[in-house]
Design an enzyme around this catalytic site. Structure first.
Site, mmCIF file in Angstrom:
data_model
loop_
_atom_site.group_PDB
_atom_site.id
_atom_site.type_symbol
_atom_site.label_atom_id
_atom_site.label_comp_id
_atom_site.label_asym_id
_atom_site.label_seq_id
_atom_site.Cartn_x
_atom_site.Cartn_y
_atom_site.Cartn_z
ATOM 1 N N CYS A 5 -2.592 -0.051 4.912
ATOM 2 C CA CYS A 5 -3.205 -0.179 3.579
ATOM 3 C C CYS A 5 -4.670 0.263 3.651
ATOM 4 C CB CYS A 5 -3.101 -1.634 3.102
ATOM 5 S SG CYS A 5 -4.061 -1.977 1.616
ATOM 6 N N HIS A 99 -6.309 -4.536 -7.164
ATOM 7 C CA HIS A 99 -7.711 -4.197 -7.407
ATOM 8 C C HIS A 99 -7.998 -4.194 -8.891
ATOM 9 C CE1 HIS A 99 -5.333 -0.483 -7.030
ATOM 10 N NE2 HIS A 99 -6.121 0.059 -7.943
#
Ligand code: 5GP
Ligand code: ZN
Length: 111
Positions: A5, A99
């Site tokens: 990631c 996010h």
């Protein structure tokens, strides 16, 4: 932490970023391809794919606290800013680590 990631790598410092805010729970940094004069991303330090994977409401509170601190640090708290969080394929989510986009620094289009 997920090994492949990119945002986990940013948290660990393995990929460089321009940080604008950090505390025990979240990190905020400048988006690589900004869509406005100010475009930051606020992410939880714990890897979660998107908002549907959050099981502790405190994580959401921590993220929004981070947003407020970012807005203050960037001087957007007076004139306004916009939050976006893309969830999944239909929304075009490209990075599978939760996010919140914090966008501002100009008059933003309303549609
Ligand atoms: P999404 O479409 O998943 O909501 O948006 C992902 C965002 O991450 C995009 O706006 C993209 O520009 C940003 N981004 C992707 N990779 C990187 C990176 O390595 N560093 C930074 N700072 N931003 C990135
Ligand atoms: Zn991650």
């Amino acid at each position: 932490m997920e090994d492949d990631c990119i945002f986990c790598k940013i948290i660990k410092g393995e990929i460089p970023s321009t940080k604008v805010y950090e505390d025990d729970n979240v990190v905020a940094f400048k988006d690589l391809q900004p869509i406005a004069p100010i475009h930051d991303l606020v992410i939880p330090k714990k890897h979660v794919q998107d908002i549907t994977g959050v099981d502790d409401p405190e994580m959401l509170a921590n993220l929004l606290h981070g947003v407020k601190e970012v807005a203050k640090a960037e001087g957007m708290d007076e004139k306004g800013f916009r939050l976006i969080t893309n969830v999944g394929e239909d929304a075009g989510q490209a990075v599978m680590h939760l996010h919140i986009h914090v966008v501002g620094g100009a008059k933003l289009p309303t549609r």
